[in-house]
Design a protein around this motif. Structure first.
Motif, PDB file in Angstrom:
ATOM      1  N   GLN A  39     -48.332 -18.425  23.378  1.00 11.03           N
ATOM      2  CA  GLN A  39     -49.048 -17.334  24.032  1.00 11.03           C
ATOM      3  C   GLN A  39     -50.287 -16.933  23.223  1.00 11.03           C
ATOM      4  N   VAL A  40     -50.127 -16.876  21.915  1.00  8.71           N
ATOM      5  CA  VAL A  40     -51.252 -16.497  21.059  1.00  8.71           C
ATOM      6  C   VAL A  40     -52.348 -17.556  21.136  1.00  8.71           C
ATOM      7  N   ARG A  41     -51.959 -18.810  21.038  1.00 11.86           N
ATOM      8  CA  ARG A  41     -52.930 -19.906  21.138  1.00 11.86           C
ATOM      9  C   ARG A  41     -53.678 -19.854  22.462  1.00 11.86           C
ATOM     10  N   GLY A  42     -52.950 -19.542  23.510  1.00 10.22           N
ATOM     11  CA  GLY A  42     -53.568 -19.446  24.823  1.00 10.22           C
ATOM     12  C   GLY A  42     -54.646 -18.370  24.865  1.00 10.22           C
ATOM     13  N   ARG A  43     -54.344 -17.238  24.264  1.00  8.01           N
ATOM     14  CA  ARG A  43     -55.329 -16.151  24.256  1.00  8.01           C
ATOM     15  C   ARG A  43     -56.552 -16.512  23.428  1.00  8.01           C
ATOM     16  N   LEU A  44     -56.318 -17.147  22.283  1.00  2.65           N
ATOM     17  CA  LEU A  44     -57.440 -17.545  21.436  1.00  2.65           C
ATOM     18  C   LEU A  44     -58.317 -18.569  22.151  1.00  2.65           C
ATOM     19  N   MET A  45     -57.674 -19.546  22.765  1.00  2.00           N
ATOM     20  CA  MET A  45     -58.434 -20.584  23.471  1.00  2.00           C
ATOM     21  C   MET A  45     -59.236 -19.998  24.627  1.00  2.00           C
ATOM     22  N   ALA A  46     -58.674 -19.018  25.297  1.00  4.32           N
ATOM     23  CA  ALA A  46     -59.381 -18.416  26.429  1.00  4.32           C
ATOM     24  C   ALA A  46     -60.695 -17.784  25.967  1.00  4.32           C
ATOM     25  N   ILE A  47     -60.673 -17.120  24.820  1.00  2.00           N
ATOM     26  CA  ILE A  47     -61.886 -16.492  24.304  1.00  2.00           C
ATOM     27  C   ILE A  47     -62.917 -17.541  23.907  1.00  2.00           C
ATOM     28  N   LEU A  48     -62.446 -18.572  23.209  1.00  2.00           N
ATOM     29  CA  LEU A  48     -63.381 -19.590  22.725  1.00  2.00           C
ATOM     30  C   LEU A  48     -63.958 -20.419  23.867  1.00  2.00           C
ATOM     31  N   ARG A  49     -63.138 -20.647  24.895  1.00  2.00           N
ATOM     32  CA  ARG A  49     -63.609 -21.366  26.081  1.00  2.00           C
ATOM     33  C   ARG A  49     -64.741 -20.618  26.768  1.00  2.00           C
ATOM     34  N   ASP A  50     -64.602 -19.299  26.787  1.00  2.00           N
ATOM     35  CA  ASP A  50     -65.545 -18.486  27.548  1.00  2.00           C
ATOM     36  C   ASP A  50     -66.804 -18.129  26.765  1.00  2.00           C
ATOM     37  N   SER A  51     -66.897 -18.608  25.541  1.00  2.00           N
ATOM     38  CA  SER A  51     -68.078 -18.307  24.745  1.00  2.00           C
ATOM     39  C   SER A  51     -68.858 -19.580  24.443  1.00  2.00           C
ATOM     40  N   THR A  52     -70.156 -19.550  24.712  1.00  2.00           N
ATOM     41  CA  THR A  52     -70.965 -20.733  24.422  1.00  2.00           C
ATOM     42  C   THR A  52     -71.530 -20.672  23.008  1.00  2.00           C
ATOM     43  N   THR A  53     -71.315 -19.563  22.336  1.00  2.00           N
ATOM     44  CA  THR A  53     -71.763 -19.434  20.949  1.00  2.00           C
ATOM     45  C   THR A  53     -70.554 -19.233  20.048  1.00  2.00           C
ATOM     46  N   VAL A  70     -67.727 -17.825  17.765  1.00  2.00           N
ATOM     47  CA  VAL A  70     -67.102 -16.511  17.854  1.00  2.00           C
ATOM     48  C   VAL A  70     -66.676 -16.030  16.469  1.00  2.00           C
ATOM     49  N   PRO A  71     -67.152 -14.853  16.049  1.00  2.00           N
ATOM     50  CA  PRO A  71     -66.712 -14.288  14.765  1.00  2.00           C
ATOM     51  C   PRO A  71     -65.208 -14.018  14.796  1.00  2.00           C
ATOM     52  N   LYS A  72     -64.594 -14.250  13.665  1.00  2.00           N
ATOM     53  CA  LYS A  72     -63.149 -14.109  13.580  1.00  2.00           C
ATOM     54  C   LYS A  72     -62.671 -12.708  13.968  1.00  2.00           C
ATOM     55  N   HIS A  73     -63.458 -11.710  13.633  1.00  2.18           N
ATOM     56  CA  HIS A  73     -62.998 -10.345  13.918  1.00  2.18           C
ATOM     57  C   HIS A  73     -62.871 -10.077  15.416  1.00  2.18           C
ATOM     58  N   LEU A  74     -63.623 -10.857  16.215  1.00  2.00           N
ATOM     59  CA  LEU A  74     -63.509 -10.690  17.668  1.00  2.00           C
ATOM     60  C   LEU A  74     -62.216 -11.298  18.202  1.00  2.00           C
ATOM     61  N   LEU A  75     -61.612 -12.147  17.384  1.00  3.61           N
ATOM     62  CA  LEU A  75     -60.355 -12.759  17.807  1.00  3.61           C
ATOM     63  C   LEU A  75     -59.155 -11.885  17.468  1.00  3.61           C
ATOM     64  N   GLU A  76     -59.398 -10.864  16.666  1.00  4.18           N
ATOM     65  CA  GLU A  76     -58.281 -10.039  16.211  1.00  4.18           C
ATOM     66  C   GLU A  76     -57.693  -9.189  17.319  1.00  4.18           C
ATOM     67  N   ALA A  77     -58.495  -8.946  18.343  1.00  9.13           N
ATOM     68  CA  ALA A  77     -57.997  -8.125  19.444  1.00  9.13           C
ATOM     69  C   ALA A  77     -56.984  -8.873  20.299  1.00  9.13           C
ATOM     70  N   LEU A 104     -54.316 -19.737  14.815  1.00 11.17           N
ATOM     71  CA  LEU A 104     -55.670 -20.220  14.541  1.00 11.17           C
ATOM     72  C   LEU A 104     -55.623 -21.511  13.723  1.00 11.17           C
ATOM     73  N   ASP A 105     -54.765 -21.528  12.719  1.00  9.29           N
ATOM     74  CA  ASP A 105     -54.642 -22.699  11.853  1.00  9.29           C
ATOM     75  C   ASP A 105     -54.179 -23.933  12.634  1.00  9.29           C
ATOM     76  N   THR A 106     -53.187 -23.728  13.486  1.00  7.70           N
ATOM     77  CA  THR A 106     -52.668 -24.896  14.207  1.00  7.70           C
ATOM     78  C   THR A 106     -53.680 -25.396  15.230  1.00  7.70           C
ATOM     79  N   LEU A 107     -54.457 -24.485  15.791  1.00  8.83           N
ATOM     80  CA  LEU A 107     -55.495 -24.919  16.732  1.00  8.83           C
ATOM     81  C   LEU A 107     -56.552 -25.756  16.019  1.00  8.83           C
ATOM     82  N   VAL A 108     -56.903 -25.348  14.802  1.00  9.98           N
ATOM     83  CA  VAL A 108     -57.845 -26.139  14.001  1.00  9.98           C
ATOM     84  C   VAL A 108     -57.232 -27.490  13.659  1.00  9.98           C
ATOM     85  N   ALA A 109     -55.968 -27.457  13.250  1.00 12.84           N
ATOM     86  CA  ALA A 109     -55.285 -28.703  12.880  1.00 12.84           C
ATOM     87  C   ALA A 109     -55.182 -29.644  14.070  1.00 12.84           C
TER      88      ALA A 109
END
Length: 312
Positions: free
Chosen positions: A247-261, A263-270, A282-287
């Motif tokens: 669920q967390v990965r899904g939320r993170l991916m949704a934000i990054l998908r919707d941004s063409t620039t 994304v600062p990490k602090h915006l992902l904290e919400a 975040l780590d596993t998504l990078v991995a």
DNA sequence: CAATCGTGGGC
DNA sequence: TGCCCAAGATT
């Protein structure tokens, strides 16, 4: 030893010729008009559809498939694209690793096969993201080969019609594979049989409320003839969702998908209250190569493929 | 081999 | 409402 394992090559009393005729006739009348089945379809279109359809319903796949075919009509077109664009164009189909693997598969098709989707099972299954089902499906549907195309629909139809059980085993068994292969007719009818059984499972012999009154083989169905007994196997475990890393990965991916620039990490904290779980996701998504970290606590969708061998 | 990996709709 | 399910693959 299972019921199926005792039957060699086919269960006694099973009239496969009648089953073929009935199912194929039903398919002619009831097949859905899906774009990846249209006359002008390409092996690439078939391959893309099969990957998208893994665990994802047809109605959600259709519009995305059209957009992909418009943007990347050939494997080389996708291969020349940044992997992040494949992930972005994947939208909300789920399991975004499939997009990354499809992008990698396009690269492999260019590198190993001159840009043409290969036609044999062995070549197909060697591509990233393509397993037994998808290799058999593409070889059959796009190239006319004779394979057991054993997806969840076919497994359920055969479990009911032949084995007489409500559900197929949790994982495909060798007995299932052999039965499915024995049932594939010889000659050029093989791919049509494969897609017809699959369609029957998708439209009539459904998991929850099968429409037996509309089933062309109801009078041949071992499960129905036995009185439709409920499954006697272990209960099927549903996958947890709320509070999971997925669920967390899904939320993170949704934000990054919707941004063409980036994304600062602090915006992902919400996205998630628990910092530890957020960091882990975040780590596993990078991995996994699904996102790319930049200097200054920035993240974005990947602009270059992950190191060879990492996608898988 | 069992666990992991998204998402949304239907019942 | 919560649970189940949808053309699986990978480790």
């Amino acid at each position: 030893m299972s019921f199926l394992a005792l039957c060699d090559p086919l269960p006694p009393g099973l009239d496969s010729t009648l089953m073929h005729a009935t199912v194929l006739s039903w398919y002619s009348a009831h097949a859905r008009d899906l774009p990846w089945r249209a006359p002008g379809r390409t092996p690439w279109g078939v391959l893309v559809s099969e990957i998208m359809l893994q665990q994802t319903p047809v109605v959600r796949v259709e519009p995305v498939w059209h957009e992909w075919m418009r943007r990347w009509p050939r494997p080389a077109d996708l291969a020349a694209e940044e992997p992040g664009e494949a992930i972005r164009a994947w939208g909300r189909l789920g399991y975004p690793r499939r997009a990354l693997r499809l992008h990698a598969a396009a690269g492999a098709i260019v590198a190993r096969h001159g840009g043409d989707v290969p036609g044999t099972y062995d070549e197909l299954i060697a591509l990233p993201g393509i397993g037994d089902y998808t290799a058999a499906a593409v070889a059959s549907f796009a190239f006319g080969a004779r394979h057991a195309v054993l997806d969840t629909n076919v497994r359920r139809v055969l479990a009911r019609a032949v084995a007489g059980t409500q559900y197929a085993p949790v994982a495909p068994t060798s007995a299932e594979r052999r039965l499915a292969l024995d049932l594939v007719p010889d000659g050029d009818t093989a791919p049509r049989w494969a897609v017809a059984v699959m369609e029957l499972g998708a439209l009539v012999c459904t998991a929850r409320s099968p429409r037996c009154s509309a089933c062309p083989i109801a009078d041949q169905c071992a499960w129905r003839l036995a009185g439709s007994p409920p499954d006697d196997g272990p209960p099927r475990r549903g996958q947890p969702w709320h509070g999971t890393d997925r669920q967390v990965r899904g939320r993170l991916m949704a934000i990054l998908r919707d941004s063409t620039t980036p994304v600062p990490k602090h915006l992902l904290e919400a996205t998630w209250p628990d910092p530890a779980q957020r960091e882990r996701a975040l780590d596993t998504l990078v991995a996994d190569g699904l996102i790319e970290p930049l200097d200054g606590d920035l993240f974005r969708l990947p602009t270059s493929p992950p190191p060879a061998g990492q996608v898988g």
